[in-house]
Design an enzyme around this catalytic site. Structure first.
Site, PDB file in Angstrom:
ATOM      1  N   ALA A   1      43.729  36.717  46.998  1.00 14.43           N
ATOM      2  CA  ALA A   1      43.327  35.324  46.772  1.00 14.43           C
ATOM      3  C   ALA A   1      42.347  35.208  45.607  1.00 14.43           C
ATOM      4  O   ALA A   1      42.504  34.342  44.737  1.00 14.43           O
ATOM      5  CB  ALA A   1      42.712  34.741  48.045  1.00 14.43           C
ATOM      6  N   GLU A   2      41.350  36.081  45.563  1.00 16.99           N
ATOM      7  CA  GLU A   2      40.380  36.006  44.472  1.00 16.99           C
ATOM      8  C   GLU A   2      41.028  36.351  43.137  1.00 16.99           C
ATOM      9  O   GLU A   2      40.712  35.744  42.110  1.00 16.99           O
ATOM     10  CB  GLU A   2      39.174  36.911  44.719  1.00 16.99           C
ATOM     11  CG  GLU A   2      38.154  36.787  43.610  1.00 16.99           C
ATOM     12  CD  GLU A   2      36.725  36.976  44.039  1.00 16.99           C
ATOM     13  OE1 GLU A   2      35.856  36.867  43.153  1.00 16.99           O
ATOM     14  OE2 GLU A   2      36.462  37.226  45.216  1.00 16.99           O
ATOM     15  N   SER A   3      41.949  37.295  43.146  1.00 18.90           N
ATOM     16  CA  SER A   3      42.634  37.669  41.908  1.00 18.90           C
ATOM     17  C   SER A   3      43.443  36.509  41.347  1.00 18.90           C
ATOM     18  O   SER A   3      43.339  36.190  40.158  1.00 18.90           O
ATOM     19  CB  SER A   3      43.555  38.874  42.155  1.00 18.90           C
ATOM     20  OG  SER A   3      42.809  40.003  42.543  1.00 18.90           O
TER      21      SER A   3
END
Length: 141
Positions: free
Chosen positions: A62-64
Site C-alpha cells: 500500500a505504501e509503495s
C-alpha cells in the site's frame, strides 16, 4: 500526465531494482488520471509463520503504490515525496495468489496528498483498506 501509461509503468518498475519492492515482487501494473495499481504475489516470502499474508507486507504494498502515485503527479525535478502516515485495516486472510492495491487520490494538494488504497484479491474481494498521507518537499538547490 506528461508521459504515456507504458512509460510511467516502465519508469516506476525500473527504479524498484534493489529495493523492498523488488524483494516483495511488487509491480506497478496500471495507471490513470488519478490512480495507480500495483500487484504483489502471495507466497512464502510474504507469509506469517502460520501461512497467511503478513499485514506488514500488505502495508508495504500500500505504501509503495501510494508513494509512487504521489511521485507520478508532481514535478520530481523540484520535489521529493515522503510518507507521513499509513493506516491499514486487514479484513480478509489470503494464503496464495496475487493481491492488487489501487491508490486513488482523496486530496491532491501541492504539499500534502491523501490516498485511499484498496487491497483486493484475484476475485476483487477487499483484503485490506488503507489510507496514506504523503508530503512533497522541495529538493535542495
Amino acid at each position: 500526465m506528461n508521459f504515456s501509461k507504458e512509460e510511467i509503468l516502465a519508469r516506476a518498475n525500473s527504479v524498484s531494482k534493489n529495493t523492498l519492492m523488488e524483494t516483495l515482487n511488487i509491480e506497478m501494473v496500471d495507471v490513470g488520471e488519478d490512480y495507480l495499481i500495483a500487484k504483489m504475489p502471495v507466497n512464502e516470502r510474504v507469509h506469517q509463520p502460520d501461512g497467511v499474508l503478513h499485514g506488514g507486507a500488505t502495508a508495504a504494498l500500500a505504501e509503495s503504490v501510494g508513494s509512487f502515485a504521489a511521485h507520478i503527479f508532481i514535478d520530481t525535478e523540484k520535489y521529493f515525496v515522503r510518507g507521513l502516515e499509513i493506516t491499514a485495516n486487514h479484513l480478509k486472510s489470503v494464503t496464495s495468489g496475487t493481491i492488487y492495491a489501487k491508490a486513488t487520490f482523496i486530496h491532491r494538494g501541492r504539499t500534502t496528498q491523501l490516498f485511499d488504497i484498496r487491497v483486493t484479491d484475484e476475485e476483487d474481494k477487499l483484503v485490506s483498506y488503507c489510507k496514506l498521507s504523503t508530503i512533497a518537499l522541495p529538493k535542495a538547490k
